[in-house]
Design a protein around this motif. Structure first.
Motif, PDB file in Angstrom:
ATOM      1  N   ALA A   8       0.800  -1.219   0.000  1.00 16.28           N
ATOM      2  CA  ALA A   8       0.000   0.000   0.000  1.00 16.28           C
ATOM      3  C   ALA A   8       0.834   1.272   0.000  1.00 16.28           C
ATOM      4  CB  ALA A   8      -0.936   0.006   1.212  1.00 16.28           C
ATOM      5  N   ILE A   9       2.151   1.148  -0.038  1.00 18.15           N
ATOM      6  CA  ILE A   9       3.021   2.319   0.117  1.00 18.15           C
ATOM      7  C   ILE A   9       4.282   2.110  -0.716  1.00 18.15           C
ATOM      8  CG2 ILE A   9       4.503   1.648   2.080  1.00 18.15           C
ATOM      9  CD1 ILE A   9       2.282   4.763   2.062  1.00 18.15           C
ATOM     10  N   ASP A  10       4.887   3.210  -1.187  1.00 22.25           N
ATOM     11  CA  ASP A  10       6.101   3.095  -2.005  1.00 22.25           C
ATOM     12  C   ASP A  10       7.317   2.763  -1.162  1.00 22.25           C
ATOM     13  OD1 ASP A  10       4.604   3.927  -4.256  1.00 22.25           O
ATOM     14  OD2 ASP A  10       4.933   6.024  -3.732  1.00 22.25           O
ATOM     15  N   ILE A  11       7.406   3.401  -0.019  1.00 18.74           N
ATOM     16  CA  ILE A  11       8.544   3.238   0.886  1.00 18.74           C
ATOM     17  C   ILE A  11       7.991   2.928   2.272  1.00 18.74           C
ATOM     18  CG2 ILE A  11      10.546   4.373   1.948  1.00 18.74           C
ATOM     19  CD1 ILE A  11      10.519   6.287  -0.527  1.00 18.74           C
ATOM     20  N   SER A  60      15.573  -3.154  14.040  1.00 14.25           N
ATOM     21  CA  SER A  60      15.804  -4.602  14.070  1.00 14.25           C
ATOM     22  C   SER A  60      15.286  -5.277  12.805  1.00 14.25           C
ATOM     23  CB  SER A  60      15.119  -5.215  15.292  1.00 14.25           C
ATOM     24  OG  SER A  60      13.718  -4.997  15.247  1.00 14.25           O
ATOM     25  N   ARG A  61      14.459  -4.577  12.031  1.00 15.59           N
ATOM     26  CA  ARG A  61      13.929  -5.117  10.788  1.00 15.59           C
ATOM     27  C   ARG A  61      14.936  -5.066   9.644  1.00 15.59           C
ATOM     28  NH1 ARG A  61       9.384  -7.776  11.428  1.00 15.59           N
ATOM     29  NH2 ARG A  61       9.669  -7.961   9.182  1.00 15.59           N
ATOM     30  N   TYR A  62      15.941  -4.209   9.751  1.00 11.22           N
ATOM     31  CA  TYR A  62      16.793  -3.922   8.603  1.00 11.22           C
ATOM     32  C   TYR A  62      17.461  -5.169   8.042  1.00 11.22           C
ATOM     33  CZ  TYR A  62      16.364   1.018  10.063  1.00 11.22           C
ATOM     34  OH  TYR A  62      15.898   2.260  10.414  1.00 11.22           O
ATOM     35  N   ASP A  63      18.191  -5.905   8.874  1.00 11.24           N
ATOM     36  CA  ASP A  63      18.892  -7.096   8.394  1.00 11.24           C
ATOM     37  C   ASP A  63      17.901  -8.143   7.892  1.00 11.24           C
ATOM     38  OD1 ASP A  63      21.393  -6.034   8.994  1.00 11.24           O
ATOM     39  OD2 ASP A  63      21.428  -6.909  10.993  1.00 11.24           O
ATOM     40  N   LYS A  64      16.848  -8.350   8.643  1.00 10.84           N
ATOM     41  CA  LYS A  64      15.871  -9.383   8.302  1.00 10.84           C
ATOM     42  C   LYS A  64      15.171  -9.087   6.982  1.00 10.84           C
ATOM     43  CE  LYS A  64      11.934 -11.890  10.268  1.00 10.84           C
ATOM     44  NZ  LYS A  64      11.080 -12.071  11.469  1.00 10.84           N
ATOM     45  N   ASP A  65      14.672  -7.861   6.838  1.00 11.62           N
ATOM     46  CA  ASP A  65      13.917  -7.536   5.639  1.00 11.62           C
ATOM     47  C   ASP A  65      14.812  -7.392   4.416  1.00 11.62           C
ATOM     48  OD1 ASP A  65      11.737  -7.626   7.226  1.00 11.62           O
ATOM     49  OD2 ASP A  65      11.207  -5.504   7.098  1.00 11.62           O
ATOM     50  N   ALA A  66      16.041  -6.920   4.606  1.00 12.57           N
ATOM     51  CA  ALA A  66      16.963  -6.832   3.483  1.00 12.57           C
ATOM     52  C   ALA A  66      17.256  -8.219   2.906  1.00 12.57           C
ATOM     53  CB  ALA A  66      18.265  -6.169   3.911  1.00 12.57           C
ATOM     54  N   THR A  67      17.215  -9.238   3.765  1.00 11.10           N
ATOM     55  CA  THR A  67      17.480 -10.618   3.332  1.00 11.10           C
ATOM     56  C   THR A  67      16.223 -11.302   2.810  1.00 11.10           C
ATOM     57  OG1 THR A  67      19.261 -10.814   4.947  1.00 11.10           O
ATOM     58  CG2 THR A  67      18.358 -12.872   4.063  1.00 11.10           C
ATOM     59  N   LEU A  68      15.125 -11.231   3.578  1.00  8.85           N
ATOM     60  CA  LEU A  68      13.912 -11.969   3.236  1.00  8.85           C
ATOM     61  C   LEU A  68      12.946 -11.183   2.353  1.00  8.85           C
ATOM     62  CD1 LEU A  68      13.154 -13.588   6.724  1.00  8.85           C
ATOM     63  CD2 LEU A  68      14.413 -14.557   4.785  1.00  8.85           C
ATOM     64  N   PRO A  90      13.946  -8.527  -0.113  1.00 15.43           N
ATOM     65  CA  PRO A  90      14.920  -7.645  -0.798  1.00 15.43           C
ATOM     66  C   PRO A  90      14.269  -6.589  -1.686  1.00 15.43           C
ATOM     67  CG  PRO A  90      14.894  -9.829  -1.794  1.00 15.43           C
ATOM     68  CD  PRO A  90      14.072  -9.931  -0.545  1.00 15.43           C
ATOM     69  N   GLU A  91      12.993  -6.805  -2.073  1.00 16.73           N
ATOM     70  CA  GLU A  91      12.308  -5.821  -2.922  1.00 16.73           C
ATOM     71  C   GLU A  91      11.734  -4.661  -2.111  1.00 16.73           C
ATOM     72  OE1 GLU A  91       9.162  -8.148  -1.028  1.00 16.73           O
ATOM     73  OE2 GLU A  91      11.111  -8.670  -1.897  1.00 16.73           O
ATOM     74  N   ARG A  92      11.730  -4.786  -0.787  1.00 11.00           N
ATOM     75  CA  ARG A  92      11.107  -3.779   0.079  1.00 11.00           C
ATOM     76  C   ARG A  92      12.041  -2.581   0.270  1.00 11.00           C
ATOM     77  NH1 ARG A  92       8.710  -6.175   5.401  1.00 11.00           N
ATOM     78  NH2 ARG A  92       7.197  -6.920   3.855  1.00 11.00           N
ATOM     79  N   ILE A  93      11.546  -1.395  -0.063  1.00 10.21           N
ATOM     80  CA  ILE A  93      12.310  -0.161   0.149  1.00 10.21           C
ATOM     81  C   ILE A  93      11.950   0.385   1.526  1.00 10.21           C
ATOM     82  CG2 ILE A  93      12.866   2.130  -0.742  1.00 10.21           C
ATOM     83  CD1 ILE A  93      11.809   1.197  -3.461  1.00 10.21           C
ATOM     84  N   GLN A 144      18.381  -0.534  -0.311  1.00  8.02           N
ATOM     85  CA  GLN A 144      16.946  -0.338  -0.101  1.00  8.02           C
ATOM     86  C   GLN A 144      16.626   0.395   1.193  1.00  8.02           C
ATOM     87  OE1 GLN A 144      18.696  -3.307  -0.016  1.00  8.02           O
ATOM     88  NE2 GLN A 144      17.281  -4.931   0.571  1.00  8.02           N
ATOM     89  N   LEU A 145      17.622   0.639   2.037  1.00  4.52           N
ATOM     90  CA  LEU A 145      17.448   1.444   3.240  1.00  4.52           C
ATOM     91  C   LEU A 145      17.960   2.854   2.929  1.00  4.52           C
ATOM     92  CD1 LEU A 145      16.658   1.695   6.210  1.00  4.52           C
ATOM     93  CD2 LEU A 145      18.925   0.827   6.816  1.00  4.52           C
ATOM     94  N   LEU A 146      17.046   3.802   2.773  1.00  2.00           N
ATOM     95  CA  LEU A 146      17.384   5.102   2.186  1.00  2.00           C
ATOM     96  C   LEU A 146      18.044   6.081   3.142  1.00  2.00           C
ATOM     97  CD1 LEU A 146      14.126   5.699   0.091  1.00  2.00           C
ATOM     98  CD2 LEU A 146      16.135   4.313  -0.462  1.00  2.00           C
ATOM     99  N   GLY A 147      17.836   5.891   4.455  1.00  2.41           N
ATOM    100  CA  GLY A 147      18.420   6.853   5.377  1.00  2.41           C
ATOM    101  C   GLY A 147      17.845   6.703   6.770  1.00  2.41           C
ATOM    102  N   ASP A 148      18.158   7.681   7.609  1.00  2.00           N
ATOM    103  CA  ASP A 148      17.817   7.645   9.027  1.00  2.00           C
ATOM    104  C   ASP A 148      17.377   9.036   9.464  1.00  2.00           C
ATOM    105  OD1 ASP A 148      18.507   6.051  11.819  1.00  2.00           O
ATOM    106  OD2 ASP A 148      18.947   8.189  11.988  1.00  2.00           O
TER     107      ASP A 148
END
Length: 772
Positions: free
Chosen positions: A455-458, A466-474, A476-479, A502-506
């Motif tokens: 429902a969202i682009d980013i 804590s999601r960063y490592d997990k979602d980047a691996t499982l 990978p299409e998620r921005i 895919q992790l644009l910033g902080d």
């Protein structure tokens, strides 16, 4: 013709004498705070009220046949507009701009304009809102054939192709530093030898459209934005890592008023500190703030709402949201369209609605609305994953006890905050600490994000690194984007921003301190008395002074060549403060603490080195290995020199920083940013207790008095960064905090005003402000 209606207003509210005011005007900032106010600490104990503004509109006979309207950049809240006794328009949301047509309603000569705002229904927001007409008002007069709008977007940056949209039949001219570089009709233009806009080089062009003998102009930058999971965020084809910070809309000692000088000062200071992006939380940015970001070079995430149809506070905008959200989104997109600084939109922040099917559907609908209005920018939403997990288990959701009643709440021994939504999360964030990190990556959290992502682009993640490592691996299409984080987590977060495209910033909470959510982040010492006023959340305090955590962030970003050395305040040695979850330190870069000899404290060193050695007057006090860019030392104060030496793995020095004790002389030091003003411009003055050489004395927390002679300049705001106080920003006397205070003067009549700054036992300082 665009006429700024800043002067000539008469302001009144029940129980107060009417007065002449100049816009922008925050009626709330001068109210008497009380512990029983319905808004509680979230609103910094301001009571709110009903506000009335009146002025005359003089309309010439030749203008009666033209299109005449009023543009309000912001009125908080529930605004109603009356012309000659007849209602001409209304607007519920306090944070979006709106127009009111006066065509066919005005008469030749004098017309009576009345604007009312009702901010009595509290609580209606989770922070300090301000009240009244706190942003500018414009009278727009256009001929029937005059251009009504102009929108500029960038099609490509190499070659530089822009698209200009305006009324049919309008002529278009493009100027580069005053030189005409392209002209024609609406459509696409190729700009030769184009200079691109970026945070590093914020170059602006001007587009002017002409029709019916009238002109309309807008500044724009040649700038493309694209995002992908494989390439990250690309500005003009180059990857950018967002070093971001969240800010609220208030301007500290000026209250909610949005002045160009104040907004530009804030953006300039934050950019000098190292930020290249701001998240405007949690409501659309003012025009003045975006002007500053366009001019100085700051990427912007503009955010529409803090909540949708489920309340966070009893009287908040959820009661009007369903009726008005489409027009609010439209107002934000139209305001932002041509601005190069705005690179993405957010439809919300920590909305519990995102945990249910109806809310996810609404999120997708709002994304599509923004795409239809502006196809050039991606859309995100700040998702508090842990909060959504709680919601799925039936916790943290606001529920009315009976039918909603649109009337002031009964106050019995003060208002007790209802812990739901963001307030529920904030409460548990203090309790759970690092446990939050692990709770955001469980199976329920997986299901929440799997439902939201389409429902969202980013996917904006609040406190869910804590999601960063997990979602980047499982996934990978998620921005992803860290839409809200804590400064202490930056070493972990920034490594992943650099690692995963895919992790644009902080975006840290918060870049700049603010009024309301009082004392949620500050190290609150019980020796300070008074009602909580400020959040204590900023990397810079409300005076614009960068705190130690700001330098910690600069260290993590790789911007500090030498170690940063600071010590926890000696004037609170032995006092145990209440610590907020968002601030890991209250240290200061000072070794001048006269009268506190023999007191123990903690020295903090921020560095990218392998280890740090601390020395006092050449004697080694200890060596600590740097962990997460930080090393701590116990140290006893005595005058002299404290030195931090950065070491590599072989023990070789790679840099050093020293703090030296200042002199025992005391004086007032005043630093002004400018002293020649036009009417309506702001002059900021930093007021400091210093030694004879200008070294700030951080333990000096005494009253400062300001006296103004002459009508050229007026004291507009005066205060310090102290989070708990009963003093007001509208008084000419205020107590310094850590040796510092800030004053703001506004230009009035042409001429000169003499300003005298004084404190007990010290020689006064006098300077002059000239209004031209």
């Amino acid at each position: 013709m665009d006429i700024l209606l800043d002067s000539g207003w008469k302001f009144s509210s029940p129980g107060k004498q009417a007065e002449e005011v100049t816009l922008p005007h925050d009626a709330m900032i001068s109210e008497k705070r009380s512990a029983t106010c319905a808004g509680g600490k979230q609103n910094a104990y301001f009571p709110g009220g009903k506000y009335r503004y009146e002025r005359k509109l003089n309309i010439k006979k030749e203008d009666l046949g033209k299109e005449i309207s009023l543009l309000f950049e912001g009125v908080y809240r529930n605004a109603e507009v009356f012309l000659n006794g007849e209602k001409a328009g209304e607007h519920a949301y306090g944070y979006t701009e709106f127009s009111v047509s006066l065509t066919g309603k005005v008469k030749e000569g004098e017309n009576e304009l009345v604007v009312t705002a009702d901010n009595t229904l509290l609580p209606n927001c989770r922070w300090y809102t301000g009240g009244g007409i706190y942003r500018p008002v414009h009278l727009i007069i256009r001929g029937k054939d005059a251009p009504e709008y102009v929108k500029v977007s960038t099609i490509s940056h190499s070659p530089a192709v822009i698209k200009v949209e305006t009324n049919e039949g309008a002529g278009v001219e493009i100027f580069k530093e005053g030189e005409l570089v392209a002209s024609g009709s609406a459509g696409e233009f190729v700009l030769q030898n184009a200079r691109l806009w970026s945070a590093e080089d914020p170059f602006l062009y001007t587009c002017t459209v002409t029709r019916g003998g009238e002109k309309l102009s807008v500044k724009f930058g040649v700038r493309t934005v694209s995002v992908s999971s494989s390439g990250g965020l690309l500005i003009n084809g180059k990857r950018v890592l967002l070093r971001g910070g969240c800010i609220h809309h208030d301007n500290g000692i000026l209250g909610a008023c949005s002045y160009p000088d104040a907004e530009e000062r804030r953006v300039r200071i934050l950019k000098e500190c190292g930020f290249n992006a701001l998240r405007i939380s949690h409501n659309p940015a003012s025009r003045a703030l975006l002007d500053a970001c366009d001019k100085l070079g700051m990427y912007v995430l503009d955010e529409a709402f803090d909540g949708w149809y489920i309340p966070k506070d009893y009287h908040d905008y959820s009661r009007d949201f369903t009726k008005h959200y489409k027009e609010d989104l439209t107002a934000m997109a139209e305001k932002d369209f041509s601005r190069p600084s705005v690179i993405m939109y957010s439809v919300g922040n920590e909305v519990t609605e995102s945990a249910e099917e109806r809310g996810v559907k609404l999120m997708g609908e709002m994304r599509d609305i923004l795409h239809s209005l502006d196809p050039t920018r991606p859309v995100t939403c700040g998702i508090n994953v842990l909060l959504d997990v709680y919601v799925r288990h039936g916790l943290g959701v606001y529920k009315d006890k009976g039918e909603y009643v649109k009337a002031p709440l009964e106050r019995v021994k003060g208002y007790k905050e209802k812990r739901s939504g963001s307030a529920f999360f904030n409460y548990w964030a203090q309790k759970l600490g690092k446990l939050m990190f692990f709770m955001s990556k469980g199976k329920t959290a997986d299901k929440v994000l799997d439902a939201i992502s389409p429902a969202i682009d980013i996917v904006g993640l609040n406190y869910a690194s804590s999601r960063y490592d997990k979602d980047a691996t499982l996934r990978p299409e998620r921005i992803m984007l860290g839409t809200e984080t804590m400064a202490g987590d930056l070493p972990y977060n920034w490594e992943r921003v650099k690692k995963y495209p895919q992790l644009l910033g902080d975006f840290v909470w918060a870049a700049w301190d603010y009024i309301g959510e009082a004392c949620i982040g500050d190290w609150t010492y019980y020796s300070y008395k008074g009602l909580p006023l400020l959040a204590g959340q900023g990397m810079a305090d409300i005076t614009g002074f960068p705190k130690a955590q700001m330098h910690f962030m600069r260290t993590v970003w790789g911007m500090e060549k030498n170690p940063y050395l600071c010590v926890r305040p000696l004037n609170h040695s032995g006092e145990c403060p209440k610590k907020g979850a968002w601030q890991f330190t209250d240290a200061l870069a000072s070794w001048t603490w006269h009268g506190y000899e023999g007191k123990r404290t903690i020295a903090e060193v921020y560095s990218n080195a392998y280890a740090v050695r601390l020395e006092r007057d050449g004697k080694v006090l200890g060596i600590r290995k740097v962990k997460a860019n930080k090393a701590l030392f116990k140290v006893t104060y005595r005058p002299g020199t404290l030195t931090a030496v950065a070491l590599d793995e072989s023990g070789n020095e790679t840099g050093r920083t020293s703090l030296k004790t200042g002199g025992r002389g005391e004086k007032i030091t005043v630093k002004t940013e400018k002293t020649r003003l036009r009417s309506g411009e702001i002059c900021f003055a930093e007021l400091m207790f210093t030694d004879e050489n200008g070294e700030v004395l951080p333990y000096k927390e005494e009253s400062i008095k300001i006296e103004v002679k002459g009508s050229a300049a007026k004291l507009k705001g005066f205060g310090s960064a102290l989070c708990k106080t009963d003093e007001t920003f509208t008084s000419n006397i205020h107590t310094a905090y850590r040796g510092r205070a800030l004053a703001a003067f506004i230009g009035g009549e042409r001429g000169k005003s003499e300003i005298t700054v004084s404190a007990k036992g010290l020689a006064p300082v006098t300077f002059t402000i000239e209004v031209i």
